[in-house]
Design a protein around this motif. Sequence first.
Motif, mmCIF file in Angstrom:
data_model
loop_
_atom_site.group_PDB
_atom_site.id
_atom_site.type_symbol
_atom_site.label_atom_id
_atom_site.label_comp_id
_atom_site.label_asym_id
_atom_site.label_seq_id
_atom_site.Cartn_x
_atom_site.Cartn_y
_atom_site.Cartn_z
ATOM 1 N N ALA A 1 0.740 -1.020 0.015
ATOM 2 C CA ALA A 1 0.034 0.008 0.112
ATOM 3 C C ALA A 1 0.947 1.126 0.002
ATOM 4 C CB ALA A 1 -0.971 -0.067 1.262
ATOM 5 N N SER A 2 1.915 1.418 0.821
ATOM 6 C CA SER A 2 2.689 2.579 0.903
ATOM 7 C C SER A 2 3.605 2.845 -0.254
ATOM 8 C CB SER A 2 3.808 2.428 2.140
ATOM 9 O OG SER A 2 2.819 2.516 3.351
ATOM 10 N N ALA A 3 3.853 1.787 -0.848
ATOM 11 C CA ALA A 3 4.725 1.757 -2.218
ATOM 12 C C ALA A 3 3.652 2.323 -3.218
ATOM 13 C CB ALA A 3 5.121 0.527 -2.829
ATOM 14 N N ARG A 4 2.566 1.972 -3.372
ATOM 15 C CA ARG A 4 1.534 2.583 -4.403
ATOM 16 C C ARG A 4 1.407 4.022 -4.065
ATOM 17 N NH1 ARG A 4 -2.870 0.524 -7.581
ATOM 18 N NH2 ARG A 4 -4.530 2.064 -7.735
ATOM 19 N N VAL A 5 1.073 4.212 -2.679
ATOM 20 C CA VAL A 5 0.972 5.775 -2.315
ATOM 21 C C VAL A 5 2.202 6.508 -2.919
ATOM 22 C CG1 VAL A 5 0.876 7.333 -0.682
ATOM 23 C CG2 VAL A 5 -0.576 5.531 -0.649
ATOM 24 N N ALA A 6 3.340 6.131 -2.643
ATOM 25 C CA ALA A 6 4.762 6.735 -3.024
ATOM 26 C C ALA A 6 4.832 6.922 -4.435
ATOM 27 C CB ALA A 6 6.160 5.958 -2.456
ATOM 28 N N GLN A 7 4.660 5.798 -5.010
ATOM 29 C CA GLN A 7 4.453 6.007 -6.852
ATOM 30 C C GLN A 7 3.623 7.493 -7.256
ATOM 31 O OE1 GLN A 7 3.439 2.253 -8.166
ATOM 32 N NE2 GLN A 7 5.355 1.272 -7.429
ATOM 33 N N THR A 8 2.399 7.248 -6.688
ATOM 34 C CA THR A 8 1.428 8.374 -6.911
ATOM 35 C C THR A 8 1.900 9.551 -6.474
ATOM 36 O OG1 THR A 8 -0.399 6.742 -6.875
ATOM 37 C CG2 THR A 8 -0.862 9.220 -6.767
ATOM 38 N N GLN A 9 2.598 9.756 -5.294
ATOM 39 C CA GLN A 9 2.933 11.151 -4.695
ATOM 40 C C GLN A 9 4.155 11.687 -5.548
ATOM 41 O OE1 GLN A 9 1.469 12.877 -2.169
ATOM 42 N NE2 GLN A 9 -0.126 11.203 -2.628
ATOM 43 N N GLU B 1 12.982 -4.046 5.672
ATOM 44 C CA GLU B 1 13.154 -4.471 4.070
ATOM 45 C C GLU B 1 11.722 -4.584 3.742
ATOM 46 O OE1 GLU B 1 15.551 -4.767 1.854
ATOM 47 O OE2 GLU B 1 17.209 -4.334 3.435
ATOM 48 N N PRO B 2 11.225 -3.994 3.022
ATOM 49 C CA PRO B 2 9.629 -4.252 2.509
ATOM 50 C C PRO B 2 9.549 -5.481 1.873
ATOM 51 C CG PRO B 2 10.681 -2.083 1.400
ATOM 52 C CD PRO B 2 11.661 -3.005 2.219
#
Length: 365
Positions: A66-74, A184-185
């Motif tokens: 979820a956080s990786a998805r948000v980071a890409q969008t941001q 580590e993710p």
Amino acid sequence: MTVLHATEAATVHLAVRARTDPEAPPAPEDVDRVLGEDRSLVKQLAMRRTLFVLPRDLLPAVLGSASARVAQTQRRALVRDVERHGVAPDGEAWVDRARSGVLDRLTGAAPTNARQLREELPELAGQVVHAPGKSYGGAAPLAPRVLTLLGAEGLVVRGPNAGHWRLNRPTWVLADEWLGGQVEPTGTAEGYAELVRRWLRTFGPGTLEDLQWWLGSTRTAARAALAAVDAVPVALDDGSTAWLLPDDLDPVGPVEPWAALLPTLDPTTMGWRGRDFYLDARLRPLLFDTNGNAGTTAWWDGRVVGAWVQDDEGVVQVVAAPGVRLPAEARRALDVEADRLTRWLDGVRVGTVYPSPLMRHARLP
């Protein structure tokens, strides 16, 4: 609860209080100690670009999904705005310099707030202007968005809150220094599967639509995660299909009526997209704002029956929703909860930027 909503700092403390021993609930400083000293819980931007408090062992899964998805969008939005508003001709390069500047500044440093970073780092200089000429428009600095990006990437985390427990006054620290080592993710699919496993344990049965909404993911990702945890389809009362974990299929017996007062954005209130099983559809516009944010809620026997507010002295009062007739037993139980919450707050008045229409209408003098 899997996670606690933390968009408003007070929600974390109030949500913990609501789920612990009513005769001896943890004080706000106990919650702060777990966050700031024990660090067994951590604040992380994750599902639906929402800030949550989550247990340390869930962080790898969140960062990988979820956080990786948000980071890409941001990052995409930040690069676009840097170029569109003339901050720099190369948005990618500007973002990389800003990220590096913050990480260098925080290395080995004490927790630092966003204003300090903005004043000290020329790499963060820049702003965007929204709706020029409009009363609701204005200039906004880019520095907070850089911190949001770094937080979603798992490189920085919120350290101690620099203000009262009911206020959002975050400071920032390097994640590996705050947590005692690099996190580590997981892989994306593995991360979503772990989130789904825990969500089903807390909120199941739930539909695919519930799960996709809560994750802020694609439908494909949610469906794949259900398959990965061997989720079992079950029928709801309305005939729709929901899902449970394979070891959670035993019938559940009746539960005695219970009363609860939950805070703004409480994880139970916000746990599902479909809410008819705990909330009359006609009451939804009174208890949620137009963006879907829940205000305070009063619960009786598994359903939302109203909200709660405080007067100028901090006394908590329950406000029944229009058309809801509470039996005497419910009113007595909710009054007990109101008295308990008043004593726990000890005169502290908790504000919110997400008041529901029912809360606004019921403001006490």
